[in-house]
Design a protein around this motif. Structure first.
Motif, short mmCIF file in Angstrom:
data_model
loop_
_atom_site.label_atom_id
_atom_site.label_comp_id
_atom_site.label_asym_id
_atom_site.label_seq_id
_atom_site.Cartn_x
_atom_site.Cartn_y
_atom_site.Cartn_z
N THR A 530 0.70 -1.05 -0.21
CA THR A 530 -0.04 -0.25 0.00
C THR A 530 0.84 1.35 0.00
OG1 THR A 530 -1.78 -1.16 1.19
CG2 THR A 530 -1.72 1.26 1.41
N ALA A 531 1.85 1.29 1.02
CA ALA A 531 2.68 2.32 0.88
C ALA A 531 3.52 2.74 -0.39
CB ALA A 531 3.96 2.29 2.20
N LEU A 532 3.94 1.58 -1.19
CA LEU A 532 4.44 1.70 -2.50
C LEU A 532 3.44 2.46 -3.52
CD1 LEU A 532 6.79 -1.26 -2.96
CD2 LEU A 532 7.48 0.83 -2.47
N ARG A 533 2.31 1.73 -3.40
CA ARG A 533 1.20 2.42 -4.24
C ARG A 533 0.98 3.92 -4.04
NH1 ARG A 533 -1.06 -1.75 -7.19
NH2 ARG A 533 -0.54 -3.81 -6.33
N VAL A 534 1.03 4.40 -2.71
CA VAL A 534 0.67 5.60 -2.34
C VAL A 534 1.81 6.53 -2.79
CG1 VAL A 534 0.38 7.33 -0.46
CG2 VAL A 534 -1.03 5.21 -0.52
N SER A 535 3.21 6.18 -2.15
CA SER A 535 4.22 7.03 -2.79
C SER A 535 4.71 7.18 -4.04
CB SER A 535 5.39 6.42 -2.19
OG SER A 535 6.67 7.12 -2.44
N PHE A 536 4.20 6.06 -5.00
CA PHE A 536 4.42 6.19 -6.61
C PHE A 536 3.26 6.78 -7.13
CE2 PHE A 536 7.98 3.55 -5.20
CZ PHE A 536 9.31 3.74 -6.45
N GLY A 537 2.19 6.91 -6.55
CA GLY A 537 0.91 7.34 -7.12
C GLY A 537 0.30 6.31 -7.96
N LEU A 538 0.44 4.98 -7.55
CA LEU A 538 -0.21 3.88 -8.33
C LEU A 538 -1.86 3.86 -7.90
CD1 LEU A 538 2.59 1.26 -8.49
CD2 LEU A 538 2.04 3.09 -10.22
N PRO A 539 -2.72 3.21 -8.74
CA PRO A 539 -3.94 2.92 -8.19
C PRO A 539 -3.84 1.95 -6.83
CG PRO A 539 -3.78 2.70 -10.31
CD PRO A 539 -2.43 2.85 -10.08
#
Length: 543
Positions: A530-539
């Motif tokens: 989840t953190a990676l998705r938030v940080s990279f702007g992924l869905p």
């Protein structure tokens, strides 16, 4: 289930050759303490000073001698003289001797009559079974005098030798011959208070201030810091999925500018389940690096806390076709042959200093391990012990001796190692399955580790929105903070730089599958994803 006890094998059977998966002599796979000790030079009683030569098999005396690497020692190490008080212990073996010379307190004033510990009963190795069916072993103050044991509190809790207690030196010497069978004659073991302390001892014994030592480009940070505090910086050698790359090691040493500093000759390696990357050097990779050590006259410090946590190849559920074949080794011999040969097992020169520890297979708090190398170097390291740590805690040595020697023996200890290997394999598999489910592969990749406790995630930082506005360390911290915001902690790859000021184009994060409950571990990976998705702007992941 642990493997059954190995069948008896004729002691005259030949060992496997140097090209085999294991260099274990066939007769030692019997793992029967009585047979092993009957074939040792020493047979009966406990020696006053625990030197490994007293506890090796007779066949060891037919091997060639090691080369002499004491010319590499520092002035500090060469200057150490034997302690007169320690040397006086040899006179205690004379019958009727009354000692008024040493400063040993009377055991009458030790406020401990006995220590009892609950240990596994039979093959019941799970935490639940150990708790429910624990077998209590007791160490009394005067068990030796009363003929109950080969070790007791009156001895364990008093001052001892720099080698460590002879009881534990005997056990680790036998274990080393069973597992590694060093191919030269004059090897020896010395007890340590763990591998970090042992490596610091090696640095002080071989590196003068201003000298460099060789390490992987990402290395155990405590080892790097131990060197830095002594004025010894690490030279980081590039890595691939099998750890240190031999061609880069050769290139760095061949082109070394001795006007800058003396060419480094001490090399620190964690070859199996490397910390932090989780990489494991295969047998061929180890042979190539050892050949380069011969070419450049290096001393290899082989730090191997994860050696017995070698695992089967990971097969994702999607490729397993529902198969759940049990690949657990069925005999001790099968288990030992499944292990990648150690540097110690291929060391024909005596240039390897192997560091072993009970930290990852018994308990870190025992602060008890041992090193193995040529007896000439061991003697110098023993002198270092005498004026620093002296020896591991007497409580630790006594408890470990009671468990490993009198309760388990070598065979049952290998059963325990097979058990924890299986447990860690399951933990690894659980984490990998969670990674497949939750980690966005667009921005992170990983290689299933073949050993150890760690997962090493390569983060595709070039895909991050802040890639062009922040340097790698700043961007790493931003992603790290995003993970912290999800209430999950991973380790930064930059914490493990062998050369913090060097060129580091890639970004990594390290996770461990050793500590958390399996459910919490899966949840931690989900939060990391989840953190990676938030940080990279992924869905967000659709579940």
């Amino acid at each position: 289930m642990p493997p059954p006890a190995a069948v008896n094998i004729d002691v005259s059977a030949d060992g496997v050759d140097d090209n085999s998966a294991s260099t274990t002599p066939a007769y030692l796979t019997v793992l029967g303490v009585d047979k092993l000790r009957a074939n040792s030079i020493f047979s009966g009683g406990i020696a006053a000073i625990g030197l490994s030569d007293a506890f090796k098999s007779k066949s060891n005396s037919t091997k060639p001698m090691s080369k002499d690497f004491t010319y590499r020692l520092t002035l500090e190490s060469k200057s150490r003289q034997p302690s007169p008080l320690k040397q006086a212990a040899r006179y205690l073996s004379k019958e009727g001797m009354i000692s008024l010379g040493g400063g040993l307190p009377s055991s009458a004033y030790f406020p401990f009559d006995h220590v009892s510990v609950g240990v596994p009963r039979g093959d019941l190795f799970s935490e639940k079974d150990i708790h429910e069916y624990a077998h209590n072993v007791t160490i009394g103050k005067h068990d030796m005098k009363e003929g109950k044991s080969a070790y007791d509190l009156s001895v364990a809790l008093n001052y001892g030798q720099g080698t460590g207690s002879p009881q534990m030196v005997r056990w680790v010497t036998e274990h080393t011959e069973i597992v590694h069978n060093p191919p030269y004659q004059d090897w020896a073991c010395v007890m340590t208070v763990g591998s970090t302390s042992a490596f610091e001892m090696c640095l002080r014994s071989f590196c003068n201030r201003g000298d460099y030592f060789i390490a992987d480009e990402y290395a155990f940070c405590s080892a790097v810091e131990a060197g830095r505090g002594l004025g010894n910086d690490a030279v980081g050698i590039r890595m691939d999925s099998e750890g240190m790359i031999p061609s880069h090691l050769d290139e760095v040493l061949s082109k070394w500018d001795e006007k800058k500093a003396a060419k480094p000759f001490l090399m620190y390696l964690v070859p199996t389940g490397q910390n932090p990357t989780g990489s494991t050097q295969g047998a061929q990779r180890r042979k190539e690096i050892y050949a380069l050590a011969q070419k450049h006259d290096l001393i290899i410090v082989e730090d191997e806390p994860y050696y017995f946590l070698q695992m089967d190849k990971y097969i994702p559920n999607s490729q397993s076709n529902g198969s759940s074949e049990d690949t657990t080794p069925k005999t001790h011999e099968e288990f030992l042959k499944s292990l990648t040969p150690s540097y110690l097992s291929m060391d024909i020169d005596g240039r390897v200093i192997r560091l072993d520890s009970f930290s990852k297979v018994i308990a870190p708090g025992s602060r008890c391990g041992w090193l193995t190398t040529s007896s000439k170097v061991c003697e110098r390291l023993m002198r270092h012990n005498e004026v620093t740590v002296q020896a591991p805690s007497g409580f630790s040595q006594a408890i470990l001796f009671k468990l490993l020697d009198e309760h388990w023996g070598h065979g049952k200890y290998l059963d325990w190692l097979v058990h924890i290997r299986k447990e860690y394999t399951q933990r690894r598999n659980t984490m990998l399955e969670a990674c497949e489910k939750y980690i966005p592969k667009e921005v992170a990749s990983w290689t299933p580790p073949a050993a150890g406790m760690f997962m090493w995630f390569k983060i595709k930082n070039e895909k991050h929105p802040s890639y062009k506005t922040k340097n790698l360390v700043e961007l790493e911290h931003e992603i790290f903070e995003a993970v912290i915001d999800q209430k999950t902690l991973l380790a930064k790859g930059s914490w493990f730089f062998a050369e913090p000021e060097g060129d580091h184009p890639d970004m990594y994060l390290r996770a461990t599958f050793a500590a958390a409950e399996e459910g919490a571990m899966v949840e931690g990976i989900r939060r990391f994803g989840t953190a990676l998705r938030v940080s990279f702007g992924l869905p967000a992941l659709k579940e």
